[in-house]
Motif scaffolding. Structure first.
Motif, PDB file in Angstrom:
ATOM      1  N   SER A  62      45.115  42.064  40.722  1.00 14.76           N
ATOM      2  CA  SER A  62      44.644  40.802  40.422  1.00 14.76           C
ATOM      3  C   SER A  62      45.240  41.350  38.850  1.00 14.76           C
ATOM      4  CB  SER A  62      43.643  41.319  40.353  1.00 14.76           C
ATOM      5  OG  SER A  62      42.134  40.278  39.806  1.00 14.76           O
ATOM      6  N   ALA A  63      45.418  42.817  38.062  1.00 14.19           N
ATOM      7  CA  ALA A  63      45.394  43.162  36.338  1.00 14.19           C
ATOM      8  C   ALA A  63      46.342  41.645  36.221  1.00 14.19           C
ATOM      9  CB  ALA A  63      45.498  43.679  36.303  1.00 14.19           C
ATOM     10  N   ALA A  98      41.390  42.114  30.272  1.00 12.76           N
ATOM     11  CA  ALA A  98      42.001  41.863  31.370  1.00 12.76           C
ATOM     12  C   ALA A  98      42.107  42.815  32.357  1.00 12.76           C
ATOM     13  CB  ALA A  98      43.590  41.222  31.057  1.00 12.76           C
ATOM     14  N   PHE A  99      42.091  44.077  31.669  1.00 13.88           N
ATOM     15  CA  PHE A  99      41.881  44.940  33.006  1.00 13.88           C
ATOM     16  C   PHE A  99      40.657  45.239  33.602  1.00 13.88           C
ATOM     17  CE2 PHE A  99      40.915  49.558  34.509  1.00 13.88           C
ATOM     18  CZ  PHE A  99      42.034  49.930  35.526  1.00 13.88           C
ATOM     19  N   ASN A 100      39.762  45.363  33.053  1.00 14.86           N
ATOM     20  CA  ASN A 100      37.803  45.064  33.464  1.00 14.86           C
ATOM     21  C   ASN A 100      38.194  43.668  33.777  1.00 14.86           C
ATOM     22  OD1 ASN A 100      37.614  47.629  32.573  1.00 14.86           O
ATOM     23  ND2 ASN A 100      35.885  47.075  30.351  1.00 14.86           N
ATOM     24  N   ASP A 101      38.560  42.663  33.775  1.00 12.81           N
ATOM     25  CA  ASP A 101      38.048  41.575  34.027  1.00 12.81           C
ATOM     26  C   ASP A 101      38.281  41.926  35.951  1.00 12.81           C
ATOM     27  OD1 ASP A 101      37.226  39.868  32.572  1.00 12.81           O
ATOM     28  OD2 ASP A 101      39.220  39.048  31.996  1.00 12.81           O
ATOM     29  N   ALA A 102      39.876  42.054  36.235  1.00  7.37           N
ATOM     30  CA  ALA A 102      40.191  42.952  37.292  1.00  7.37           C
ATOM     31  C   ALA A 102      39.364  44.242  38.038  1.00  7.37           C
ATOM     32  CB  ALA A 102      41.954  42.789  38.276  1.00  7.37           C
ATOM     33  N   ALA A 103      39.062  45.714  37.464  1.00  4.54           N
ATOM     34  CA  ALA A 103      38.956  46.377  37.779  1.00  4.54           C
ATOM     35  C   ALA A 103      37.314  46.460  38.169  1.00  4.54           C
ATOM     36  CB  ALA A 103      38.884  47.378  36.639  1.00  4.54           C
ATOM     37  N   THR A 108      34.829  49.898  39.250  1.00  2.00           N
ATOM     38  CA  THR A 108      35.968  50.748  38.289  1.00  2.00           C
ATOM     39  C   THR A 108      35.855  50.103  37.081  1.00  2.00           C
ATOM     40  OG1 THR A 108      37.759  52.183  37.620  1.00  2.00           O
ATOM     41  CG2 THR A 108      38.436  50.527  38.915  1.00  2.00           C
ATOM     42  N   SER A 109      36.867  50.346  35.937  1.00  2.00           N
ATOM     43  CA  SER A 109      36.636  50.193  34.931  1.00  2.00           C
ATOM     44  C   SER A 109      37.901  51.169  33.764  1.00  2.00           C
ATOM     45  CB  SER A 109      35.466  50.352  34.087  1.00  2.00           C
ATOM     46  OG  SER A 109      35.105  51.428  33.790  1.00  2.00           O
ATOM     47  N   PHE A 110      37.985  50.500  32.748  1.00  2.00           N
ATOM     48  CA  PHE A 110      38.421  50.760  31.659  1.00  2.00           C
ATOM     49  C   PHE A 110      37.777  51.659  30.455  1.00  2.00           C
ATOM     50  CE2 PHE A 110      39.640  51.521  26.820  1.00  2.00           C
ATOM     51  CZ  PHE A 110      40.676  51.880  26.544  1.00  2.00           C
ATOM     52  N   ARG A 111      38.255  53.608  30.781  1.00  2.00           N
ATOM     53  CA  ARG A 111      37.219  54.904  30.040  1.00  2.00           C
ATOM     54  C   ARG A 111      36.132  55.172  31.517  1.00  2.00           C
ATOM     55  NH1 ARG A 111      37.216  55.357  24.907  1.00  2.00           N
ATOM     56  NH2 ARG A 111      36.353  57.083  25.072  1.00  2.00           N
ATOM     57  N   HIS A 112      36.251  54.892  32.849  1.00  2.00           N
ATOM     58  CA  HIS A 112      35.661  55.346  33.485  1.00  2.00           C
ATOM     59  C   HIS A 112      35.778  56.224  33.520  1.00  2.00           C
ATOM     60  CE1 HIS A 112      34.159  54.710  38.071  1.00  2.00           C
ATOM     61  NE2 HIS A 112      33.847  55.550  37.198  1.00  2.00           N
ATOM     62  N   HIS A 255      34.007  37.700  25.069  1.00  6.51           N
ATOM     63  CA  HIS A 255      33.265  39.301  25.121  1.00  6.51           C
ATOM     64  C   HIS A 255      33.413  39.714  26.077  1.00  6.51           C
ATOM     65  CE1 HIS A 255      30.469  37.637  22.125  1.00  6.51           C
ATOM     66  NE2 HIS A 255      30.337  36.378  22.551  1.00  6.51           N
ATOM     67  N   PHE A 256      33.469  40.645  26.036  1.00  9.26           N
ATOM     68  CA  PHE A 256      33.712  42.134  26.917  1.00  9.26           C
ATOM     69  C   PHE A 256      33.088  42.328  28.300  1.00  9.26           C
ATOM     70  CE2 PHE A 256      36.922  43.122  23.894  1.00  9.26           C
ATOM     71  CZ  PHE A 256      37.908  43.706  23.836  1.00  9.26           C
TER      72      PHE A 256
END
Length: 523
Positions: A62-63, A98-103, A108-112, A255-256
């Motif tokens: 997805s990312a 972009a990573f968080n939009d998919a994760a 899960t997430s950036f800095r999980h 926004h994030f």
């Protein structure tokens, strides 16, 4: 990634020709962001997995805008070893978004955030491993949270804890808790991220910034929170706060935090203070090679921190200050007398400031209040039924704070008639050394006085007179016994500091009732 590596991978996996160099580079960077999530899904993190978990395949597909997870699996087969062995990358704000939009859609997430351990830490447990790479913890629990950072603003994240089935310990990001224990035990040292509430995590670097703001800028926790929310919570805060000045750029700013995220991206004032205290306690324990242990079952973080803060403050009243043995040319002198004998001269000054906190209304009582709305500690709680006049043993009448005696009721009437704003201003001017006549205040109103203020009245020849709670109770010129009544809550007298002439603080203590020499000596 070198051209030779790419050429070698194309020879083994011709399907990679469908991707351009930019997409291959993004795959490696996004896969690096998911590395810790991958590590906690395999038994040994030292060994690069042959294939990725289905969840991570979907996140990366997805990312990258690729719907075919098979192509992502081929990319991992070609470049997985490179991802596994390369150092941590510094992601850009655009890559994080972009990573968080998919994760975030896949929990899960950036800095999980995961525990810093993979096996049980009890040496006698069957799940304990000397090899820190082996995963023996099970039963993951994941929930949403917000991570407050210095560089990337407020980020939506997930955090996951794990459980040891053998010895019944659950391991969180900062600490672990035994199933039958009411204590949370921290791992030791100072983590990069500190959990200040169940759903809020703060980078240690940001907590250090808050600490310096309080020391050098004299900022409150509220103002630290306001500055962060306005200037640092978004990586594009200067654009978001000035939309008119950046009309074109603002349209492209995102926004994030997703709209449906249940955790706020704004830090609260209580989180800045709780974070500051928790971070300070972790630093103190790390400096002394200790482990921080806090109650786990407390309803709030503030209550949880109180025992450790009290212990730290008690240590500071004696020799707990790390500079207690300080000596320098400004505060330490050696004097030789006429007989050639050497004498050490080292001075210290003792004074207090007016910073105080709510305390029990019983004079010099050092017991803590159940909460800030109470006027008496648990030991003296029965006194809340007594008349507000000092030394009166009668109970107060229903709907009043004094008993039925006429002169006592007169003091209470004067208390409720005092004009809040003007009387408080006159009191502050008086403390500042400005003389203001009592009759200079007019327009009394009958609103109830704030519960957090110590208000003292006495019955004088001309009627009730308001007193300064900090003034000495000298004998009146009339020779008659004063009748004093204390309304509202009481505050501690001051925070007493002992300092060397060079400015180094040796010790501190809270003086509850007075600043007398005897009180300083006992403290």
């Amino acid at each position: 990634m070198s051209l030779q590596q790419i050429a070698s991978a194309l020879g083994k996996f011709p399907e990679l020709a469908l991707l351009d160099f930019h997409s291959l580079n993004l795959f490696i960077r996004y896969a690096s962001l998911a590395k810790e999530e991958i590590e906690f899904s395999i038994p040994n993190r030292e060994l690069c997995p042959l294939s990725l978990p289905t969840k991570i395949l979907r996140v990366l597909a997805s990312a990258l805008g690729e719907c075919d997870t098979r192509l992502i699996d081929i990319c991992w087969s070609a470049f997985g070893e490179l991802v596994w062995t390369q150092p941590e990358i510094a992601a850009t704000n655009e890559e994080i978004l972009a990573f968080n939009d998919a994760a975030l859609l896949h929990q899960t997430s950036f800095r999980h955030l995961f525990p810093p351990v993979r096996s049980c830490q009890s040496p006698i447990c069957v799940n304990h491993r000397d090899d820190k790479s082996i995963m023996t913890l099970k039963e993951p629990l994941t929930h949403r949270a917000t991570l407050f950072t210095v560089k990337h603003g407020a980020l939506p994240i997930y955090t996951t804890s794990f459980y040891c089935r053998a010895c019944h310990i659950r391991y969180y990001h900062d600490y672990h808790v035994h199933k039958q224990s009411s204590l949370r035990t921290y791992y030791g040292g100072v983590p990069d991220v500190v959990q200040v509430a169940q759903h809020f995590f703060v980078e240690s670097a940001l907590l250090e910034l808050f600490a310096n703001n309080m020391v050098f800028g004299w900022l409150s926790g509220t103002n630290c929170a306001r500055i962060y929310n306005e200037a640092l919570s978004s990586p594009h805060a200067h654009i978001v706060n000035n939309k008119t000045a950046f009309p074109a750029i603002y349209q492209d700013t995102r926004h994030f935090t997703p709209d449906d995220w249940t955790v706020t991206r704004f830090i609260r004032k209580e989180d800045t203070m709780n974070g500051f205290f928790l971070y300070s306690l972790l630093l103190h324990k790390a400096e002394h090679n200790g482990i921080l242990v806090l109650p786990h079952d407390e309803a709030s973080q503030r209550d949880r921190l109180q025992p450790a803060l009290a212990e730290r403050n008690s240590a500071m009243e004696g020799t707990g200050q790390e500079c207690y043995a300080h000596a320098c040319d400004l505060c330490f002198h050696i004097v030789e007398n006429e007989h050639g004998q050497l004498t050490k001269l080292q001075a210290a000054g003792c004074d207090g400031n007016t910073i105080g906190h709510r305390s029990c209304k019983v004079h010099d009582c050092k017991n803590p209040l159940p909460n800030l709305r109470h006027h008496f500690c648990e030991q003296h709680g029965h006194l809340r039924l007594k008349c507000a006049v000092v030394d009166c043993s009668a109970d107060h009448a229903a709907g009043h704070r004094t008993c039925d005696r006429t002169e006592h009721r007169a003091l209470e009437t004067a208390y409720f008639k005092r004009g809040n704003a003007m009387f408080q201003l006159r009191s502050r001017l008086k403390k500042a050394g400005v003389s203001v006549p009592n009759n200079s205040v007019s327009g009394l109103d009958t609103s109830k006085e704030g519960e957090d203020e110590e208000v003292v009245f006495e019955m004088g020849p001309g009627g009730p007179v308001e007193l300064d709670p900090d003034e000495c109770e000298g004998k009146p010129e009339t020779g008659n016994r004063r009748m004093r009544a204390i309304f509202g809550g009481r505050w501690t007298h001051n925070e007493q500091l002992i300092m060397r002439p060079c400015g180094v603080i040796l010790s501190r203590a809270t003086l509850f009732g007075s600043e007398a020499v005897s009180a300083v000596h006992v403290s």
